[in-house]
Write a protein that holds these residues in place. Structure first.
Motif, short mmCIF file in Angstrom:
data_model
loop_
_atom_site.label_atom_id
_atom_site.label_comp_id
_atom_site.label_asym_id
_atom_site.label_seq_id
_atom_site.Cartn_x
_atom_site.Cartn_y
_atom_site.Cartn_z
N TYR A 116 -1.64 -5.31 -10.51
CA TYR A 116 -1.82 -6.53 -9.74
C TYR A 116 -2.91 -6.59 -9.45
CZ TYR A 116 -0.92 -9.01 -5.51
OH TYR A 116 -0.32 -10.41 -4.67
N ASN A 117 -4.13 -6.67 -9.16
CA ASN A 117 -5.60 -7.34 -9.07
C ASN A 117 -5.49 -7.57 -10.47
OD1 ASN A 117 -6.13 -6.61 -6.86
ND2 ASN A 117 -6.86 -4.98 -6.78
N GLU A 118 -5.66 -6.67 -11.93
CA GLU A 118 -5.93 -7.27 -13.41
C GLU A 118 -5.17 -8.74 -13.40
OE1 GLU A 118 -6.23 -2.74 -15.57
OE2 GLU A 118 -4.74 -4.19 -15.86
N GLU A 119 -3.22 -8.42 -12.91
CA GLU A 119 -2.66 -10.36 -13.26
C GLU A 119 -3.90 -10.93 -12.22
OE1 GLU A 119 -0.92 -10.58 -15.22
OE2 GLU A 119 -1.75 -8.75 -16.44
N VAL A 120 -3.70 -11.20 -11.43
CA VAL A 120 -4.62 -11.70 -9.89
C VAL A 120 -5.48 -12.43 -10.75
CG1 VAL A 120 -6.04 -12.00 -8.40
CG2 VAL A 120 -3.93 -11.10 -7.81
N ALA A 121 -6.43 -11.60 -11.92
CA ALA A 121 -7.87 -11.80 -12.79
C ALA A 121 -7.26 -12.86 -13.53
CB ALA A 121 -8.44 -10.72 -12.69
N ASN A 122 -6.30 -12.94 -13.88
CA ASN A 122 -5.71 -13.55 -15.21
C ASN A 122 -4.31 -14.55 -14.83
OD1 ASN A 122 -5.37 -13.73 -17.58
ND2 ASN A 122 -2.64 -13.01 -17.74
N CYS A 123 -4.87 -15.40 -12.70
CA CYS A 123 -3.89 -16.46 -13.02
C CYS A 123 -5.43 -16.99 -11.67
CB CYS A 123 -3.16 -15.79 -11.83
SG CYS A 123 -1.85 -17.08 -11.25
N PRO A 124 -6.11 -17.79 -12.71
CA PRO A 124 -6.95 -18.98 -12.13
C PRO A 124 -6.20 -19.84 -11.23
CG PRO A 124 -6.70 -19.12 -14.64
CD PRO A 124 -5.87 -18.38 -13.72
N GLY A 125 -5.15 -19.98 -10.71
CA GLY A 125 -4.61 -20.64 -10.08
C GLY A 125 -4.28 -19.99 -8.55
N LEU A 126 -4.62 -18.37 -8.70
CA LEU A 126 -4.04 -17.70 -7.49
C LEU A 126 -5.66 -17.03 -6.87
CD1 LEU A 126 -2.20 -15.96 -5.90
CD2 LEU A 126 -2.40 -14.51 -7.41
N GLN A 127 -6.13 -17.02 -7.73
CA GLN A 127 -7.43 -16.28 -7.49
C GLN A 127 -8.39 -16.85 -5.60
OE1 GLN A 127 -10.25 -15.69 -10.51
NE2 GLN A 127 -7.96 -15.76 -11.95
N PRO A 128 -8.08 -18.23 -5.87
CA PRO A 128 -9.52 -18.96 -5.04
C PRO A 128 -7.75 -18.38 -3.80
CG PRO A 128 -8.83 -20.64 -6.47
CD PRO A 128 -8.28 -19.37 -6.94
N ARG A 129 -6.69 -19.01 -3.41
CA ARG A 129 -5.97 -18.83 -2.52
C ARG A 129 -5.92 -17.83 -1.92
NH1 ARG A 129 -2.00 -22.86 -2.61
NH2 ARG A 129 -2.05 -24.22 -4.30
N ILE A 130 -6.44 -16.19 -2.13
CA ILE A 130 -6.18 -15.39 -1.59
C ILE A 130 -7.85 -14.53 -1.40
CG2 ILE A 130 -4.04 -14.28 -2.34
CD1 ILE A 130 -5.31 -13.02 -4.11
N ALA A 131 -8.67 -15.51 -1.88
CA ALA A 131 -9.96 -14.74 -2.37
C ALA A 131 -10.23 -14.33 -0.56
CB ALA A 131 -10.79 -15.99 -2.64
N ASN A 132 -10.35 -14.78 0.50
CA ASN A 132 -10.69 -14.99 1.53
C ASN A 132 -9.45 -14.10 2.60
OD1 ASN A 132 -12.99 -16.35 1.28
ND2 ASN A 132 -12.21 -17.99 1.71
N ALA A 133 -9.15 -13.43 1.67
CA ALA A 133 -7.27 -13.12 3.01
C ALA A 133 -7.68 -11.24 2.64
CB ALA A 133 -6.56 -13.88 1.69
N THR A 134 -6.87 -11.04 3.74
CA THR A 134 -7.31 -9.62 4.17
C THR A 134 -5.42 -8.45 3.36
OG1 THR A 134 -8.13 -10.11 5.78
CG2 THR A 134 -7.03 -7.57 5.55
N ARG A 135 -5.39 -8.08 2.42
CA ARG A 135 -3.77 -7.36 1.92
C ARG A 135 -3.59 -6.77 3.11
NH1 ARG A 135 -2.14 -2.60 -0.25
NH2 ARG A 135 -4.93 -2.13 -0.31
N ILE A 136 -2.39 -6.76 3.83
CA ILE A 136 -1.84 -6.05 5.24
C ILE A 136 -0.95 -5.08 5.17
CG2 ILE A 136 -3.05 -7.92 6.96
CD1 ILE A 136 0.34 -8.54 6.94
N GLU A 137 -0.41 -5.11 3.78
CA GLU A 137 0.48 -3.84 3.16
C GLU A 137 0.39 -3.11 2.08
OE1 GLU A 137 4.42 -4.86 4.19
OE2 GLU A 137 4.22 -5.92 5.46
N ALA A 138 0.97 -2.47 1.59
CA ALA A 138 0.73 -1.73 0.28
C ALA A 138 1.80 -1.96 -0.70
CB ALA A 138 1.93 0.00 0.59
N PHE A 139 1.58 -2.06 -1.75
CA PHE A 139 1.32 -2.55 -2.92
C PHE A 139 3.70 -2.06 -3.31
CE2 PHE A 139 -2.63 -3.32 -3.40
CZ PHE A 139 -2.48 -4.83 -4.18
N ARG A 140 4.28 -2.95 -4.02
CA ARG A 140 6.13 -2.21 -3.82
C ARG A 140 5.91 -2.63 -5.10
NH1 ARG A 140 6.39 -3.16 2.13
NH2 ARG A 140 6.87 -1.60 2.43
#
Length: 418
Positions: free
Chosen positions: A256-280
């Motif tokens: 998941y994190n590798e794909e976030v790093a591969n998505c310029p449009g997403l990175q700033p949107r979750i930069a200051n967010a907190t993950r609150i659940e497990a990955f599915r």
């Protein structure tokens, strides 16, 4: 084993999700005795949180609209697309295509939405059994005649009915028993998702927009769905081999994190967010049954088929299949005909609608330019939009496909000439 009930229902529904509750409620509205057998206790988790406008009409028949309008679900007016380079489109507002209240829909937490649907079924006369695990569908020859179920207290019993509606989801009891599942030969996709709190969201009527963000090289895309309580559902979809087979030693979080790093449009949107659940994760999930019904049985929702979630069609297909099957069941009960012919009478029209949505999904993955198409055929923008909002059960939109093929051929010839 407790013997079969002496007061048997007319219809048994296996599963209390949206397709099952839709079928059960609409059949009960006609005065028939309907029982739902649901394995879990609601609320329970489920993915598929974004509704599209055409769900409105079935929700209206279910008498669910007042509940939805009074809920705290985030209102959804539009969808946006973000390129692999991070360039975002203008909001695509549904009301610009259809000036009707159906053009405002909702982003829902399925645990809450599904519970609303289940309770709505109860209110309209459906008997609901939670914590009841259906062990098998009973057949006499080729005809389904009931179920064997294990109740919460551990006892087992047989329940007979004229019709069994299988709404048991992707595990689909009948599809597995009869070997009906046909995997999609093209849409061999998979997904990994999780939930964030405090991620970026727009304000006003753009707050509830679904955002589709492409990854570099267009190898995949992220969904970005704002929910209530400041929660965002964010998941990546890509080819199964790319996402998992070539990275089989990595856990979901790493991929998941590798794909976030591969998505310029997403990175700033979750930069200051907190993950609150497990990955599915869900793997290779596009399929369809070879038939939607038989003597005394019918498949609805994911128990019949599942389509790639690109255009958020999941709940729409659940509601529409439940509605169309329910109408066929009621017609059959009224004339004492629960044959395969009767219970499959809705199948052709439903599959055609599902196939139209699938065609648009495949065009996206093949890199088709909808902008270029609309520029060449501006008079057809409304029909393209109709498919995007789920208005797929009509033949008028079929004019699009040969024109799309023509544009792709022109594009291919131009590239070859250069």
């Amino acid at each position: 084993m407790i013997p079969a009930s002496q007061t048997q229902p007319d219809v048994i529904v296996i599963g209390g999700g949206p397709s099952g509750t839709t079928a059960a409620t609409l059949i009960a509205q006609k005065g028939y005795k309907v029982e739902i057998y649901e394995r879990d206790h609601f609320p329970r988790f489920h993915i598929g949180e974004s509704l599209i406008p055409q769900t409105y009409h079935t929700l209206n028949r279910l008498k669910m609209l007042p509940k939805m309008k009074g809920s705290h679900f985030i209102k959804k007016y539009s969808v946006q697309f973000v390129t692999e380079h991070g360039k975002i489109s203008e909001p695509f507002y549904f009301h610009e295509n259809k000036d009707h209240e159906s053009s405002q829909t909702w982003q829902v937490r399925r645990s809450e939405f599904d519970l609303l649907m289940l309770n709505n079924a109860r209110e309209q006369g459906v008997t609901v059994h939670e914590g009841a695990r259906v062990l098998e569908v009973l057949f006499e020859g080729k005809r389904a005649v009931g179920i064997r179920v294990k109740l919460e207290d551990g006892t087992e019993k047989e329940v007979r009915a004229q019709v069994v509606v299988d709404a048991s989801g992707q595990s689909s009891m009948i599809i597995s028993r009869l070997g009906l599942r046909e995997w999609d030969p093209i849409l061999k996709k998979a997904a990994i998702w999780t939930y964030w709190k405090g991620a970026y969201r727009d304000v006003g009527k753009d707050e509830g927009a679904t955002i589709v963000l492409q990854t570099k090289g267009k190898k995949g895309w992220f969904w970005y769905i704002p929910l209530h309580d400041d929660i965002l559902s964010v998941g990546v979809v890509a080819g199964y081999d790319y996402l998992f087979k070539d990275r089989d030693t990595k856990d979901y979080e790493t991929i998941y994190n590798e794909e976030v790093a591969n998505c310029p449009g997403l990175q700033p949107r979750i930069a200051n967010a907190t993950r609150i659940e497990a990955f599915r994760a869900q793997k290779e999930y596009s399929y369809r049954a070879s038939q939607a019904g038989g003597d005394g049985w019918v498949l609805v929702g994911d128990a019949f088929g599942f389509l790639d979630p690109l255009y958020s069609s999941g709940v729409l297909l659940a509601l529409c299949s439940g509605q169309m099957a329910a109408d066929a069941v009621c017609e059959g009960l009224a004339k004492n005909d629960t044959s395969e012919h009767q219970l499959r009478s809705w199948e052709k029209g439903y599959v055609q609608g599902m196939e139209r949505m699938r065609r648009l999904v495949c065009e996206f993955y093949e890199g088709f330019s909808f902008g270029r198409f609309i520029k060449k055929h501006p008079d057809l923008k409304g029909l393209v939009t109709d498919v995007l909002i789920g208005d797929v059960f009509k033949e008028e939109v079929d004019v699009l496909w040969p024109l799309m093929d023509e544009l792709k051929a022109e594009r291919k010839a131009a590239l070859a000439a250069n």
